[in-house]
Scaffold this active site. Structure first.
Site, PDB file in Angstrom:
ATOM      1  N   ASP A 146       0.857  -1.188   0.000  1.00 11.89           N
ATOM      2  CA  ASP A 146       0.000   0.000   0.000  1.00 11.89           C
ATOM      3  C   ASP A 146       0.894   1.238   0.000  1.00 11.89           C
ATOM      4  OD1 ASP A 146      -2.183   1.621   0.020  1.00 11.89           O
ATOM      5  OD2 ASP A 146      -2.766   1.206   2.088  1.00 11.89           O
ATOM      6  N   HIS A 173       4.159   4.215  13.335  1.00 15.90           N
ATOM      7  CA  HIS A 173       3.038   4.723  12.524  1.00 15.90           C
ATOM      8  C   HIS A 173       1.705   4.451  13.192  1.00 15.90           C
ATOM      9  CE1 HIS A 173       2.131   0.642  11.425  1.00 15.90           C
ATOM     10  NE2 HIS A 173       1.406   0.939  10.376  1.00 15.90           N
TER      11      HIS A 173
END
Length: 467
Positions: free
Chosen positions: A144, A393
């Site tokens: 992604d 993240h």
């Protein structure tokens, strides 16, 4: 149109029996190659047969060239493992650490770091940061490509959420789309300049990807991707957002480059594996030299996918701001699953891959989300050299999706969300809050990497499914 070549034509040229003939014939069916004359096709194939090494990084012919060469007598040898920084080791499973240690043995590796939210992935672990010398690793970027966080802060108080739950819920349903089938229809789509980018025509592989990109623009992926309303709490009066300390309505989105990014990742990983034969434990870390045609094309395609992901977020926030009737006071956006050309403290230029890691250069703003029932954090990077100017993240998974489905019941998850006053649209047990690490523990493990400017606490969450 040229007369169609057949297998016997290639055999007469000297092509060996086997895979190379089928691959070559399949390539000749591509639109831009079918335009070549019969003679031009034969000359191209003769040159390919005579010089397969020259075509190993060619976008059209790398697979055929590899099939014409004898199997490699040995793999590229791994080097001695280089040291790397490890943050929050007590929260990281051994499989992720093993993957990072393998990545640190690549001949092109210069430096690395592993974030406290790290867990097992393909090639580089999620939460892994890897600096390489003039080489890009598609699976160290991730499937992604350019997956992002985007936050809008509105000049509305938190009570707005309590008073208008159903209205805000409807806004999410009406103005967001998730997955491959639930996309905006004709007449609902917003245009964007990214769809006019020259790369869609200049890079052969991307020529048939524009339609999919145009169909999915402004939408979000499945899995852990979301759009949610929540409460922004600004804590630092010196924040760069220009927003006074206090509480505000916020909109947070998490998604990436959709089918475009996945196609780029898979295609160029196959090319990399053709030209970079690594031992089995490292095969997903195959790289492309940035001096090669394929490496340059991947770099351009990766940047296009990152810009496309950003465009999707901009459209999501544009739609919802319009539905809300408010302009945001401030916005914050950052991305992971990407590679950057940066300089180390030594002055050496490297390619820094952040797979599930947030850029945290000095003064760089970002968002580190928690889970549906835990706050996310608005942060300012401190530029810590040992982390390669990176941070986590998110909270990171404590359970795999498979394990979460096995151990968590849907009724229990819904009850847990109700206890925390979370309105969820869509989603599945594999994305339950219980499947994630404690974000507070993760943040405590990286206090040297970022400063906290504020928090975002979810209230109304939209994910794939549910409507």
């Amino acid at each position: 149109m040229a007369q169609q070549l057949r297998g016997n034509d290639l055999r007469q040229l000297g092509f060996p029996e086997g895979r190379a003939i089928g691959l070559a014939l399949a390539q000749l069916q591509r639109k831009h190659l079918k335009k070549l004359s019969h003679t031009e096709q034969l000359m191209l194939l003769q040159n390919l047969l005579a010089n397969p090494n020259d075509y190993l990084t060619h976008l059209d012919w790398s697979h055929t060239a590899a099939a014409l060469l004898p199997p490699p007598s040995r793999h590229i040898a791994l080097a001695e493992r280089k040291p790397y920084a490890l943050f929050g080791a007590e929260y990281i499973d051994q499989s992720a650490i093993h993957q990072m240690e393998t990545a640190m043995k690549l001949p092109v590796t210069v430096a690395g770091a592993l974030m406290p939210d790290a867990h097992h992935g393909y090639g580089l672990p999620i939460g892994g940061v890897l600096a390489t010398d003039n080489a890009v690793i598609p699976y160290a970027v991730g499937v992604d490509i350019g997956c992002r966080m985007a936050l809008s802060v509105f000049a509305l108080p938190p009570k707005h959420l309590e008073q208008r739950v159903q209205e805000l819920r409807k806004m999410l349903v009406d103005n967001t789309r998730f997955g491959n089938r639930d996309v905006f229809r004709h007449g609902q789509k917003l245009d964007h300049a990214v769809l006019d980018r020259a790369e869609f025509q200049e890079i052969g592989f991307l020529r048939n990807k524009l339609d999919t990109a145009a169909t999915q623009i402004g939408s979000s992926g499945g899995g852990n991707h979301f759009v949610e309303w929540g409460v922004v709490d600004i804590l630092d009066p010196t924040n760069e957002l220009g927003v006074p300390v206090g509480q505000y309505l916020g909109l947070l989105s998490h998604s990436g480059s959709r089918g475009l990014g996945a196609s780029i990742a898979n295609h160029y990983t196959k090319l990399a594996k053709d030209v970079c034969q690594l031992p089995s434990e490292a095969q997903h870390l195959a790289w492309l030299s940035l001096e090669s045609e394929a490496g340059q094309e991947y770099w351009a395609a990766m940047n296009l996918a990152g810009d496309y992901a950003s465009a999707c977020h901009h459209q999501i926030h544009q739609r919802l701001a319009k539905a809300l009737g408010e302009r945001p006071l401030a916005k914050v956006e950052n991305h992971h699953n990407f590679a950057w050309k940066e300089r180390l403290a030594t002055g050496q230029e490297v390619v820094v891959h952040r797979k599930g890691a947030t850029p945290a250069g000095a003064g760089v703003l970002g968002i580190i989300p928690g889970s549906m029932t835990a706050p996310g954090f608005i942060v300012r990077g401190r530029g810590e050299a040992t982390s390669l100017a990176s941070a986590s993240h998110g909270a990171g998974r404590a359970m795999s999706r498979t394990r979460a489905k096995q151990e968590l019941g849907e009724a229990d998850v819904r009850r847990y969300l109700q206890q925390h006053h979370i309105e969820l649209i869509g989603g599945g047990v594999d994305e339950a809050p219980q499947a994630y690490k404690d974000i507070h523990a993760v943040m405590a493990s990286q206090h040297d990497l970022v400063d906290v400017l504020g928090t975002f606490t979810p209230r109304i969450v939209r994910m794939e499914g549910g409507v």
